[in-house]
Design an enzyme around this catalytic site. Sequence first.
Site, short mmCIF file in Angstrom:
data_model
loop_
_atom_site.label_atom_id
_atom_site.label_comp_id
_atom_site.label_asym_id
_atom_site.label_seq_id
_atom_site.Cartn_x
_atom_site.Cartn_y
_atom_site.Cartn_z
N ASP A 133 -10.93 18.49 31.23
CA ASP A 133 -11.50 19.54 30.18
C ASP A 133 -13.00 19.21 29.94
O ASP A 133 -13.43 19.85 29.21
CB ASP A 133 -10.61 19.78 29.16
CG ASP A 133 -10.28 18.53 28.23
OD1 ASP A 133 -11.02 17.40 28.60
OD2 ASP A 133 -9.82 18.69 27.35
N SER A 134 -13.35 17.91 30.42
CA SER A 134 -14.87 17.72 30.42
C SER A 134 -15.42 18.88 30.98
O SER A 134 -16.86 19.15 30.93
CB SER A 134 -15.29 16.54 31.11
OG SER A 134 -14.55 16.39 32.36
N GLU A 175 -9.49 5.30 27.59
CA GLU A 175 -10.87 5.54 27.38
C GLU A 175 -11.40 4.77 26.34
O GLU A 175 -10.92 5.09 25.03
CB GLU A 175 -11.07 7.16 27.10
CG GLU A 175 -12.34 7.62 26.94
CD GLU A 175 -12.79 9.08 27.04
OE1 GLU A 175 -11.94 9.76 27.52
OE2 GLU A 175 -13.91 9.46 27.12
O1 KIV Z 1 -11.82 15.51 30.79
C1 KIV Z 1 -12.23 14.32 31.45
O2 KIV Z 1 -12.92 14.09 32.26
C2 KIV Z 1 -11.26 13.36 31.19
C3 KIV Z 1 -11.85 12.02 31.70
C4 KIV Z 1 -12.95 11.59 30.68
C5 KIV Z 1 -10.91 11.15 31.71
O3 KIV Z 1 -10.41 13.24 30.56
#
Ligand code: KIV
Length: 275
Positions: free
Chosen positions: A54-55, A191
């Site tokens: 969701d990044s 993380e």
């Molecule tokens: O949404 C994402 O990209 C993540 C990573 C930072 C692990 O959860």
Amino acid sequence: MSQATPQASRKSVTLHRLREMHAQGEKITMLTSYDAMFARLADECGVDCLLVGDSLGMIVQGEASTVPVTLEQMVYHTRCVARGNRTAWVVGDLPFGSYQENKEQALHSSVALMQAGAHMVKLEGGGWTTETVHFLTERGIPVCAHLGLTPQSVHALGGYRIQGRDDAGAETLRRHAKELAQAGAAMMVLELMPSSVAAQVQADNPGLMTIGIGAGAATAGQVLVLHDMLHVTRGKLPRFVRNFMAEGGSIEDAIRRYVAAVKDGSFPDESIHGY
Ligand code: KIV
């Protein structure tokens, strides 16, 4: 240290195969992926797991955090990635608000991601999520947990800060990780935490595939945001990110270098775990 499977001969990466790699001490590689073409490229470069993170809220949509991302948008991007992918294991993020209500809501949202092509769903947090993880895994949905800095809770955490720094915080992380592993989580993103805490989590739960990001080198694998490691960014990058694009002459070479560096243990730098 074992080497990457040559891509030309790679069969589909399954949960069984990932567990085998972990048992044999081969590091697991994960990169975020949001569209078909980058999914195809990352798969061809030998990335084991594609995370439809969701990044994408920040990377694709230009939002300030992952909080605005909806389930509908995650389904769309998961479908795009699944279409481009051939052999990698696809992990789909359950977005904020799609699993917090109750375990039935989590099941409904997970089914939507799995039907869009995810092989596993990821959800953030410990303690209250344990029952949900048990509920999902009992129903045949592989789950990746996510502890430490959990970006969907950025407002509650007071920013993108390292977690588990003091003894009480570290103990809570270890307890949550154990509960989630016992509830059936097969994989767990760790993380932004001290590498010693991530190492303890892995040692406490030997069968659990921990995937670190800013959490040192002792985890079973590593994940990075694709655009970060390619340095496609205008903001300040976390200290633990390495610019693989500067080392490789092309995107393909950068991704291959990332895979090789995780596999041979030269990434990440053990001493760097914070922003
Ligand atoms: O949404 C994402 O990209 C993540 C990573 C930072 C692990 O959860």
